[in-house]
Design an enzyme around this catalytic site. Structure first.
Site, PDB file in Angstrom:
ATOM      1  N   ASP A 182     -21.404  -7.423  -0.985  1.00 45.05           N
ATOM      2  CA  ASP A 182     -20.772  -8.747   0.335  1.00 45.05           C
ATOM      3  C   ASP A 182     -21.869  -8.561   1.514  1.00 45.05           C
ATOM      4  OD1 ASP A 182     -20.288  -5.766   1.157  1.00 45.05           O
ATOM      5  OD2 ASP A 182     -18.136  -6.188   1.010  1.00 45.05           O
TER       6      ASP A 182
ATOM      7  N   ASN B 298      -7.154  -0.779   5.835  1.00 47.97           N
ATOM      8  CA  ASN B 298      -6.330  -1.877   5.536  1.00 47.97           C
ATOM      9  C   ASN B 298      -5.705  -2.004   4.161  1.00 47.97           C
ATOM     10  OD1 ASN B 298      -8.451  -3.298   5.671  1.00 47.97           O
ATOM     11  ND2 ASN B 298      -7.777  -4.509   6.727  1.00 47.97           N
TER      12      ASN B 298
ATOM     13  N   HIS C 272      -8.105  -2.477   2.414  1.00 47.41           N
ATOM     14  CA  HIS C 272      -9.640  -3.719   1.796  1.00 47.41           C
ATOM     15  C   HIS C 272      -9.840  -4.027   0.818  1.00 47.41           C
ATOM     16  CE1 HIS C 272     -12.403  -3.759   5.282  1.00 47.41           C
ATOM     17  NE2 HIS C 272     -12.601  -3.048   4.321  1.00 47.41           N
TER      18      HIS C 272
ATOM     19  N   GLU D 253      -9.325  -9.150   2.823  1.00 43.64           N
ATOM     20  CA  GLU D 253      -8.604  -8.619   4.111  1.00 43.64           C
ATOM     21  C   GLU D 253      -7.440  -9.168   3.170  1.00 43.64           C
ATOM     22  OE1 GLU D 253      -9.676  -6.319   6.134  1.00 43.64           O
ATOM     23  OE2 GLU D 253     -11.739  -7.189   7.037  1.00 43.64           O
TER      24      GLU D 253
HETATM   25  P1  PGA Z   1     -15.686   3.653   4.798  1.00 51.65           P
HETATM   26  O1  PGA Z   1     -15.939   1.951   4.484  1.00 51.65           O
HETATM   27  O2  PGA Z   1     -16.552   3.570   3.447  1.00 51.65           O
HETATM   28  O3  PGA Z   1     -17.169   2.992   6.014  1.00 51.65           O
HETATM   29  O4  PGA Z   1     -14.504   3.936   5.207  1.00 51.65           O
HETATM   30  C1  PGA Z   1     -14.783   1.334   3.377  1.00 51.65           C
HETATM   31  C2  PGA Z   1     -14.916  -0.384   3.027  1.00 51.65           C
HETATM   32  O5  PGA Z   1     -14.484  -0.396   4.016  1.00 51.65           O
HETATM   33  O6  PGA Z   1     -14.670  -0.659   2.933  1.00 51.65           O
END
Ligand code: PGA
Length: 270
Positions: free
Chosen positions: A67, A136, A138, A143
């Site tokens: 992304d 959450n 995602h 999302e």
């Molecule tokens: P993080 O993020 O590894 O910083 O917890 C994971 C994500 O949001 O995909």
């Protein structure tokens, strides 16, 4: 789905690096999909280490970034292009022409996203997709509410994500509101997905993604549809899983099943 539970974060990174190394030994033209965030950093360190030790040669590896924020130049320190370059690409011998990224400033967003999908197809598809998971649920920037069959496209960031990013930008006008992300449908079609998670703050979402219902409200639950999804988690992130003893037992006995005689007496539970 396979759930691999390791003692700690280092174990998560070691296991995922070993899976990638083994895949590379079988096919040096490996196509890897790379995610960002804090979680895969230890894995990328190990891949750099493997390169320096001569265990992986990246000269025939192809990379796709998962992304990107809309509006940021590749050179911006908060861009995902910069992140991947900084943490992995510049340290190994991957060829520039084999690195594919979503451009945060494309002339035509729709066409750029469609071309990205075509590029993935043209390379024969992503062999291993590396993923983190948001609290959450995602995956990538899909999302909650993202279509389970979505493709690479523009997404509006949640207010929480915008707020979380604000401290990293000096100018309020620069704080991204939009992103481009591979879709859930794109991710499900990869040949193998490795989702890494570590820490207590991921325990709830890992339980929902692995053992909860398949739902767009928890985008990572879509990996239940993936033909070869592996959740590689530490004890803390696994602590909310009802069936964690079985996952451990299955993982320990998996290698033994190659010899049918050994299936008769699986390793006893301890
Ligand atoms: P993080 O993020 O590894 O910083 O917890 C994971 C994500 O949001 O995909």
């Amino acid at each position: 789905m396979e759930v691999i539970i390791k003692k700690d974060y280092d174990g998560v990174c070691t296991e995922s690096a070993a899976i990638i190394e083994e895949a590379w030994r079988r096919n040096s033209n490996l196509v890897l999909g790379f995610g960002t965030g804090k979680t895969p950093l230890g894995l990328y360190e190990k891949l750099v280490e493997f390169y320096r030790q001569g265990k992986i040669d990246f000269s025939t590896v192809t990379a796709f970034n998962l992304d990107e924020y809309v509006g940021l130049e590749e050179s911006h320190p908060q861009s995902f292009a910069y992140y991947m370059d900084h943490h992995l690409f510049r340290h190994v011998n991957i060829r520039k022409e084999n690195i594919f990224r979503l451009n945060g400033r494309p002339a035509d967003i729709g066409e750029h996203c469609r071309a990205y999908e075509r590029k993935i197809q043209d390379t024969g598809g992503i062999d291993i997709q590396i993923l983190g998971i948001g609290k959450n649920g995602h995956i990538a920037f899909n999302e909650p509410g993202s279509s389970l069959s979505s493709r690479t496209r523009l997404k509006v960031l949640t207010p929480e994500t915008v707020a979380a990013n604000r401290p990293f930008f000096q100018d309020e006008k620069e704080v991204p509101r939009f992103c481009l992300t591979m879709g859930i449908g794109t991710i499900i079609e990869t040949k193998m997905a490795l989702l890494l998670a570590s820490g207590n703050n991921k325990a709830g979402v890992i339980a929902r993604a692995v053992e909860g219902p398949l739902t767009a409200s928890v985008p990572a639950s879509a990996l239940q549809l993936h033909a070869r999804a592996r959740f590689i988690v530490d004890e803390a992130a696994a602590s909310g899983l009802t069936n964690r003893d079985y996952y451990r037992w299955a993982y320990e006995n998996k290698g033994r099943a190659v010899d049918p005689l050994k299936i008769i007496s699986p390793k006893t539970r301890n």
